[in-house]
Design a protein around this motif. Structure first.
Motif, PDB file in Angstrom:
ATOM      1  N   VAL A  70      14.285  22.297 -36.699  1.00 27.99           N
ATOM      2  CA  VAL A  70      15.452  21.804 -37.434  1.00 27.99           C
ATOM      3  C   VAL A  70      15.814  22.776 -38.555  1.00 27.99           C
ATOM      4  CG1 VAL A  70      16.219  19.973 -38.987  1.00 27.99           C
ATOM      5  CG2 VAL A  70      15.068  19.392 -36.846  1.00 27.99           C
ATOM      6  N   LYS A  71      14.814  23.276 -39.229  1.00 33.38           N
ATOM      7  CA  LYS A  71      15.075  24.200 -40.334  1.00 33.38           C
ATOM      8  C   LYS A  71      15.741  25.475 -39.838  1.00 33.38           C
ATOM      9  CE  LYS A  71      12.734  26.755 -44.013  1.00 33.38           C
ATOM     10  NZ  LYS A  71      11.426  27.069 -44.646  1.00 33.38           N
ATOM     11  N   ASP A  72      15.267  25.989 -38.681  1.00 31.58           N
ATOM     12  CA  ASP A  72      15.859  27.215 -38.140  1.00 31.58           C
ATOM     13  C   ASP A  72      17.323  26.991 -37.771  1.00 31.58           C
ATOM     14  OD1 ASP A  72      13.482  28.516 -38.499  1.00 31.58           O
ATOM     15  OD2 ASP A  72      12.794  28.215 -36.421  1.00 31.58           O
ATOM     16  N   LEU A  73      17.629  25.836 -37.211  1.00 31.21           N
ATOM     17  CA  LEU A  73      19.023  25.548 -36.871  1.00 31.21           C
ATOM     18  C   LEU A  73      19.890  25.536 -38.130  1.00 31.21           C
ATOM     19  CD1 LEU A  73      18.872  22.772 -34.114  1.00 31.21           C
ATOM     20  CD2 LEU A  73      19.690  25.112 -33.863  1.00 31.21           C
ATOM     21  N   ARG A  74      19.378  24.940 -39.156  1.00 28.56           N
ATOM     22  CA  ARG A  74      20.194  24.782 -40.366  1.00 28.56           C
ATOM     23  C   ARG A  74      20.355  26.081 -41.135  1.00 28.56           C
ATOM     24  NH1 ARG A  74      17.915  19.546 -43.435  1.00 28.56           N
ATOM     25  NH2 ARG A  74      19.579  20.182 -44.866  1.00 28.56           N
ATOM     26  N   THR A  75      19.379  26.951 -41.053  1.00 28.47           N
ATOM     27  CA  THR A  75      19.412  28.156 -41.889  1.00 28.47           C
ATOM     28  C   THR A  75      19.792  29.418 -41.126  1.00 28.47           C
ATOM     29  OG1 THR A  75      17.033  28.505 -41.540  1.00 28.47           O
ATOM     30  CG2 THR A  75      17.712  27.192 -43.465  1.00 28.47           C
ATOM     31  N   GLN A  76      19.566  29.453 -39.823  1.00 27.01           N
ATOM     32  CA  GLN A  76      19.764  30.696 -39.074  1.00 27.01           C
ATOM     33  C   GLN A  76      20.888  30.611 -38.050  1.00 27.01           C
ATOM     34  OE1 GLN A  76      16.046  32.099 -37.427  1.00 27.01           O
ATOM     35  NE2 GLN A  76      14.903  31.682 -39.322  1.00 27.01           N
ATOM     36  N   GLN A  77      21.204  29.434 -37.577  1.00 27.52           N
ATOM     37  CA  GLN A  77      22.249  29.306 -36.553  1.00 27.52           C
ATOM     38  C   GLN A  77      23.576  29.038 -37.264  1.00 27.52           C
ATOM     39  OE1 GLN A  77      21.688  29.873 -33.305  1.00 27.52           O
ATOM     40  NE2 GLN A  77      23.877  29.721 -32.939  1.00 27.52           N
ATOM     41  N   HIS A  78      24.370  30.083 -37.411  1.00 24.90           N
ATOM     42  CA  HIS A  78      25.601  29.970 -38.185  1.00 24.90           C
ATOM     43  C   HIS A  78      26.842  29.839 -37.313  1.00 24.90           C
ATOM     44  CE1 HIS A  78      23.236  30.841 -41.685  1.00 24.90           C
ATOM     45  NE2 HIS A  78      22.872  32.036 -41.228  1.00 24.90           N
ATOM     46  N   ARG A  79      26.690  29.812 -36.014  1.00 25.79           N
ATOM     47  CA  ARG A  79      27.845  29.628 -35.131  1.00 25.79           C
ATOM     48  C   ARG A  79      27.534  28.523 -34.143  1.00 25.79           C
ATOM     49  NH1 ARG A  79      27.492  32.893 -30.322  1.00 25.79           N
ATOM     50  NH2 ARG A  79      29.750  33.038 -30.331  1.00 25.79           N
ATOM     51  N   PRO A  80      28.542  27.776 -33.709  1.00 22.06           N
ATOM     52  CA  PRO A  80      28.311  26.685 -32.763  1.00 22.06           C
ATOM     53  C   PRO A  80      27.699  27.221 -31.469  1.00 22.06           C
ATOM     54  CG  PRO A  80      30.499  26.522 -33.717  1.00 22.06           C
ATOM     55  CD  PRO A  80      29.956  27.853 -34.126  1.00 22.06           C
ATOM     56  N   CYS A  81      26.876  26.388 -30.847  1.00 20.96           N
ATOM     57  CA  CYS A  81      26.231  26.788 -29.597  1.00 20.96           C
ATOM     58  C   CYS A  81      25.838  25.537 -28.823  1.00 20.96           C
ATOM     59  CB  CYS A  81      24.998  27.656 -29.867  1.00 20.96           C
ATOM     60  SG  CYS A  81      23.671  26.762 -30.707  1.00 20.96           S
ATOM     61  N   CYS A  82      25.443  25.745 -27.604  1.00 15.62           N
ATOM     62  CA  CYS A  82      24.926  24.659 -26.774  1.00 15.62           C
ATOM     63  C   CYS A  82      23.735  25.195 -25.972  1.00 15.62           C
ATOM     64  CB  CYS A  82      25.998  24.102 -25.838  1.00 15.62           C
ATOM     65  SG  CYS A  82      26.574  25.269 -24.575  1.00 15.62           S
TER      66      CYS A  82
END
Length: 1207
Positions: A70-82
């Motif tokens: 969850v932390k990686d998604l919030r801090t490192q994923q800056h563009r929408p994805c699926c």
């Protein structure tokens, strides 16, 4: 082969080690050793999902995928994805092809997500639940959305094989969210609870509804309720609690249903699991009565459960319900019928229609306002519900099911399509996620959500008015943001200490449209009451109350209307135009104006802009992002604008005049070509608005975000402008006179460039220093420095040039100002006498000023109240005016005059026109003085360098003119001219509606009275005789005589082949009190001779041959002039006509004085004249004959009666 197998094994081993490390860090309990079983179960889940699609490709593990926390998604994923682990590549391609063609597909990332599905945002068991869903691991929690929730999933660890992640759309958002596409895969096998050993006793809706009226039967029991979900309300969240209401019914849709309120925090998540049409069992209910609600209602208890209804697991509970009822049976719900329209006080009142609808979002119209497009043809409004969590999901491609939604058609207010709007009674259910990426949303498009909520929940706006208000706020934001204002400032939440600027702009309109005493919304009644009542139930079509066009659009629309209405034939109507020569014809067309009121537009525009002075023109203007518009402001009638603090304020005005001055250069040969636009050589317009500040709303704009007022274009960056300097000096002065704003020559300062200096736009003011220099002390000003000589008038001349001309519109005689020079406190006295200037000492001595000061660009002005300054209390600050005696005197030494007057006409004269040597503007004004009972007419000429004239010099406006130069013409008429010392102040604007008052009816003798200098009037009189008559045809270009239609001009430069007719006649009239000589011209001659239009046309054609016929009547005979001979039929006819009773008859004469009231020569005294009456001679005093110019001639009623009796 063996090498590739070894490589695959090494890859899988590395993947397993990474997976084990991830699971230990994010899923295992802290401070515990690695749970081998958990690791194996997670990897087994991944293998199962992966192998189910045959995606091994030589691997038993999805080595291309990596685990994400969850932390990686919030801090490192800056563009929408699926991510779709359970999908094959073919399945993903098929899924991509079904996406909307105009949208951008969500990119696929190879990520594995494992976490616990929960309805708690944290780890604390007692934490308040609000019905939201989260995915949790050791690194944090992340909000998520799930279409079909099974309540047994809550609190369990899952692998999510198919999901999409949307990061925050703007920086101000706290976090993104997850969209869970498919059913999650449990890591640990879910325990399936066995069914009850014995069937559950349940009540069905009809029995449960009857039981509410026998509450004594259910005091000690908590029955179970079974039925089909027929209605689901919105999840209502307030500051005190959150709840929703569900209604269970029987198998028949027409049967009774019973409502149950769910407000236990742990049960709010049921709202995501409930599906209309499915059957459920609610256990351990209790009866309660809500505050403000009339009837008792079923309510869940903390131990209640939501179970699917299985007929084999339930049995109906038998109850004895005989006995008296505790309360009357509530009236049954009304049967739905077709909505009927009723006529209300505000128009046709319509009933909205309740229905259920499932559709796909095709466009986001305004996300903060909750406005969307549904299926490309319907509007959708979600503003009347609290849907903060769902709104982040809604985007094009999302499929929604709307339960009990209101359909409103023909709402008006600029909305043409039908609109679906959901109140609290209905639910908005998510049925499919979007495959598209969310549109890139600028920060300003995400602002204003709380303000829009205020419009609905606090101001109680109905849907038509709400749709208009949201559109108006969008228009306003595009006008003002971001250069004038930040979006968050404009659309901020309105509170008592910090009102919203956007809401302040809309407030005057909303106060008129919002019905008084509108009841506040009661969510419980809105959901439960029958018949249903909510803000969406009834509506009336809204006529768009107003619009907020950009200043550029308003200016363009005004120009277009001005030129569309420009018709030379209308400005110069026949028959007057047919007698005008070319030069006078084009001069009359050179200047015209059009005044447009807001009522001329539909919808009525509201003027809105930031007030700023222009350093280039010295006038005021309104600015928005589209451009600027010149403006003329008055505080009140006869009260000029004096407070410089208005600079940078936002001005809103509903009452204003949009003025378009049309300037045309044309060469029409004659009146016959007026419809041919090819003769217009050049046309330009000056557009500006004028209004009173008393009719406007003035709003202060946060200054750190307002750019320089002198800039004509929005800046790239917005510099911070401080409210005031930290140090500085100031000095008070009383302004006594202001000179004209014009280009002047100034001496070149030392060390200036070698370029030839050019005239500089500037103006001077003169006044008196009231005190010595004061220094800044804290928030105020310290004591004044002592002046050199307190007993000597400290007269000063202030020069404003360059950027300082921006203060021109705020400086007016009689006002006290503070001149502020910012700077450090250690600087020497900048405002003392003898400062540097561009004026030599000799002009200062002539002006009576002891010192001169050039105002620097960074200095500023502040208005001071005269009541706070003792030095001003005894000074007369009224505007000086010249008496009528001095104005009409022949004394040339007193050549500067001042007066207030109303402008009657505005004529632009070009070189070559009649009486014009150079380009100028001629104003005819009417003076109202105490010395004269009726207005005195005067001509004022404006020449270069005072052109173009100041704004507001329009017919109908009242203007104060100071220090005009008085001149006397060769015919002894007084007129005035602008000079450099002239000061002009508009006192009032032309009236919105022009009412032409009839001319006063007088006796001719009244014109001889001293105090009745009436300029225009009517009189009933009798034509005594004709003095002279002249008919001619002249060249339309050079006015030379044209016999036979040929110009007699000898110069070959005359290009015209057109001739026009001109006529004049001088009549002697009397009314028993006095005699007057009346001069009639052109078409008035036909009325004087009593000729019909056809007869007049024939007479002029007879005159075309000789070119000119002139008769003078001296005594009983006629004396010939020009080429006419006595025995010619035309001359004989005219002689006979002029002595006939067709001419010598009673008439009603409208006239004006031929001798201007401004003529300085006195009237002739009465003379003695002898009369013979029979045998008796009489000697009496006779007044001199009055010289009049005819305006119109009408037949006297007595003459008409005599004609009727004769016929």
């Amino acid at each position: 082969m063996a090498a590739s197998r070894a490589e695959a094994l090494a890859t899988e081993q590395a993947w397993l080690e990474a997976a084990q490390a991830f699971i230990q860090e994010t899923l295992c309990a802290p401070a515990k050793e690695c749970d081998v079983q958990l690791t194996e179960l997670v990897i087994d889940c991944v293998k199962t999902v992966c192998l189910s699609q045959g995606r091994n490709q030589g691997f038993t593990l999805p080595v291309s995928y990596s685990f994400v926390s969850v932390k990686d998604l919030r801090t490192q994923q800056h563009r929408p994805c699926c991510s779709h682990l359970s999908w094959s590549s073919t399945a993903y391609q098929d899924w991509a092809q079904e996406a909307e063609p105009r949208g951008v597909l969500l990119p696929q990332e190879q990520l594995l997500l494992v976490g616990t599905l929960t309805d708690r945002s944290g780890d604390l068991e007692h934490e308040c639940r609000n019905g939201s869903l989260y995915i949790r691991d050791n690194t944090g929690t992340l909000g998520c959305e799930l279409i079909d929730l099974d309540l047994s999933w809550l609190g369990h660890l899952f692998l999510f094989p198919s999901w999409s992640y949307l990061p925050p759309t703007i920086k101000s958002s706290r976090e993104g969210h997850l969209e869970l596409w498919g059913a999650p895969v449990p890591v640990f096998p879910l325990t399936i609870s066995p069914g009850p050993l014995t069937p559950i006793p349940v009540l069905y809706p009809e029995t449960a509804s009857r039981l509410l009226r026998h509450r004594s039967k259910c005091r000690d029991v908590q029955p179970n309720l079974a039925g089909t979900l027929v209605r689901l309300s919105a999840l209502v969240r307030s500051q005190k609690k959150a709840y929703f209401v569900l209604s269970l019914g029987g198998s028949s849709p027409a049967g009774s249903h019973v409502s149950v309120i769910v407000q236990v925090p742990a049960q709010l998540v049921w709202h995501r699991a409930l599906w209309p049409g499915r059957a459920y069992v609610l256990t351990e209910l209790r009866v309660s009565k809500l505050r403000g609600h009339r009837y008792w209602i079923w309510m869940t208890s903390p131990s209640s459960q939501l179970l699917p209804l299985k007929p084999e697991c339930v049995r109906e509970l038998e109850l004895e319900l005989d006995g008296p009822l505790l309360e009357a049976d509530p009236s049954p719900p009304p049967i739905p019928c077709n909505p009927q329209d009723k006529k209300g006080p505000e128009g046709l009142i319509r009933d909205s229609r309740l229905l259920s609808y499932t559709g796909t979002i095709t466009d986001v119209l305004n996300r903060p306002a909750g406005l969307y497009e549904l299926d490309g043809q319907l509007g959708l409004c979600l503003a009347y519900q609290h849907l903060h969590g769902l709104r982040r999901v809604v985007r094009p491609g999302v499929r929604l099911e709307l339960q009990d939604v209101h359909l409103l058609q023909s709402v008006g207010g600029g909305t043409g399509r039908p609109v679906l709007a959901s109140c609290l009674r209905g639910a908005v259910l998510l049925r499919a996620f979007s495959r598209q990426m969310p549109e890139t949303q600028s920060s300003h498009r995400a602002q204003g959500a709380s303000l829009y909520e205020q419009l609905v929940w606090e101001h109680q706006l109905g849907l038509p008015l709400y749709l208009w208000a949201t559109r108006a706020l969008e228009e306003l934001a595009s006008k003002l943001c971001p250069h004038m204002l930040r979006h968050h400032q404009f659309l901020q939440h309105s509170s008592p200490g910090s009102p919203s600027l956007g809401l302040q702009i809309l407030a005057p309109t909303l106060e008129v449209l919002i019905p008084p005493c509108c009841p506040s919304r009661n969510p419980q009644n809105e959901i439960l009451e029958e018949p249903h009542h909510c803000p969406l139930q009834k509506y009336a079509r809204l006529q768009t109350p107003c619009s907020f066009p950009t200043l550029a659009a308003l200016k363009k629309e005004g120009e277009c209307r001005a030129w569309d209405s420009f018709d030379p034939k209308t400005l110069l109507p026949l028959p007057e135009a047919s007698h005008l020569p070319s030069c006078e014809l084009n001069q009359r067309l050179a200047w015209s104006w059009l005044c447009l009121l807001p009522s001329a537009f539909h919808p009525a525009p509201v003027l809105l802009g930031v007030l700023a002075p222009s350093s280039r023109k010295g006038c005021l203007k309104l600015q928005d992002q589209s451009g600027s518009l010149l403006c003329l402001l008055l505080a009140d009638p006869s009260q000029p604008l004096t407070d410089p603090r208005l600079i940078g304020c936002l001005v809103r005005a509903e009452r204003f005049q949009l003025v378009i001055e049309r300037i045309v250069r044309s060469n029409f040969p004659s009146w016959k070509e007026l419809s041919m636009t090819g003769f217009i050589q050049k046309q330009q317009a000056r557009v500006y608005v004028q209004f009173f500040l008393a009719d406007a709303l003035i709003l202060s704009v946060p200054r750190p975000f307002f750019h320089s007022a002198s800039s004509s274009t929005p800046p790239q960056t917005e510099p911070s402008l401080p409210e005031g300097p930290h140090g500085g000096q100031s000095r008070l002065f009383l302004l006594s006179h202001k000179e004209a704003l014009m280009k002047r020559n100034f001496c070149v300062p030392p060390r200036a460039s070698s370029e030839v200096p050019k005239p500089t736009l500037s103006f001077h003011v003169s006044g008196n220093w009231l005190r010595g220099t004061q220094r800044k002390e804290g928030a105020g000003w310290g004591p004044p420095e002592p002046m050199e000589d307190e007993n000597v008038d400290q007269k000063v001349l202030l020069i404003f040039l360059g950027s300082s001309v921006r203060w021109f519109e705020f400086l007016h005689p009689g006002q006290v100002y503070r001149l502020v020079a910012p700077g450090p406190l250690q600087t020497p006295m900048l405002l003392e006498e003898g400062g540097s200037s561009c004026i030599s000492q000799r002009p200062l001595e002539l002006a009576g000023c002891a010192s001169c000061l050039t105002v620097q660009d960074e200095w500023r002005l502040e208005l001071e109240s005269p009541q706070d300054i003792p030095e001003v209390l005894g000074i007369n600050r009224a505007l000086p005016e010249t008496s009528l005696t001095d104005l009409l005197s022949g004394n040339s030494t007193d050549s500067l005059v001042s007066f207030s007057a109303e402008i009657l006409s505005h004529l632009r004269m070009m070189p070559g026109s009649t009486g014009a040597i150079k380009r100028c503007v001629k104003l005819t004004v009417a003076l109202e003085t105490a010395d004269c009972e009726f207005p005195l007419h005067l001509d004022i000429y404006i020449e270069d360098p005072h052109l173009p004239p100041p704004l507001g010099l329009l017919p109908g406006a009242r203007v104060y003119f100071s220090q005009l130069e008085k001149r006397v013409s060769r015919s002894h008429n007084v007129y005035c001219c602008f000079r450099s010392s002239t000061y002009v102040q508009v006192l009032s604007f032309p009236p919105d509606t022009t009412i032409s008052a009839p001319l006063p009816h007088i006796y001719l003798a009244e014109l001889l009275q001293g105090r009745r200098a009436l300029f225009r009037a009517t009189a009933s009189c009798h034509v005594v005789s004709v003095f002279s008559l002249q008919l001619s045809w002249v060249c339309a270009h050079c006015t030379s005589l044209c016999p036979q239609g040929r110009c007699t001009c000898q110069s070959p430069s005359c290009p015209s082949q057109t001739s026009i007719s001109q006529a004049s006649i001088r009549l002697l009239v009397e009314d028993g009190t006095a005699e007057a000589v009346v001069t009639c011209r052109n078409h008035q001659v036909a009325a004087a001779l009593g000729l019909r239009p056809s007869e007049w046309t024939s007479l002029l054609e007879f005159v075309r041959g000789p070119g000119r016929v002139a008769l003078q009547f001296i005594g009983p005979g006629a004396q010939l002039e020009s080429s006419a001979k006595m025995d010619e039929p035309l001359t004989h006819f005219l002689q006979t006509l002029c002595v006939s009773f067709s001419v010598l008859r009673p008439i009603v004469l409208s006239f004006e004085l031929k001798r201007k009231p401004s003529k300085i020569i006195s009237l002739e005294p009465p003379r003695l004249q002898r009369f013979q009456c029979g045998e008796f001679p009489f000697l009496t005093r006779v007044n001199p004959r009055i010289q009049l110019s005819c305006l119109s001639i009408q037949e006297h009623p007595s003459a008409l009666r005599a004609l009727d009796s004769y016929c």
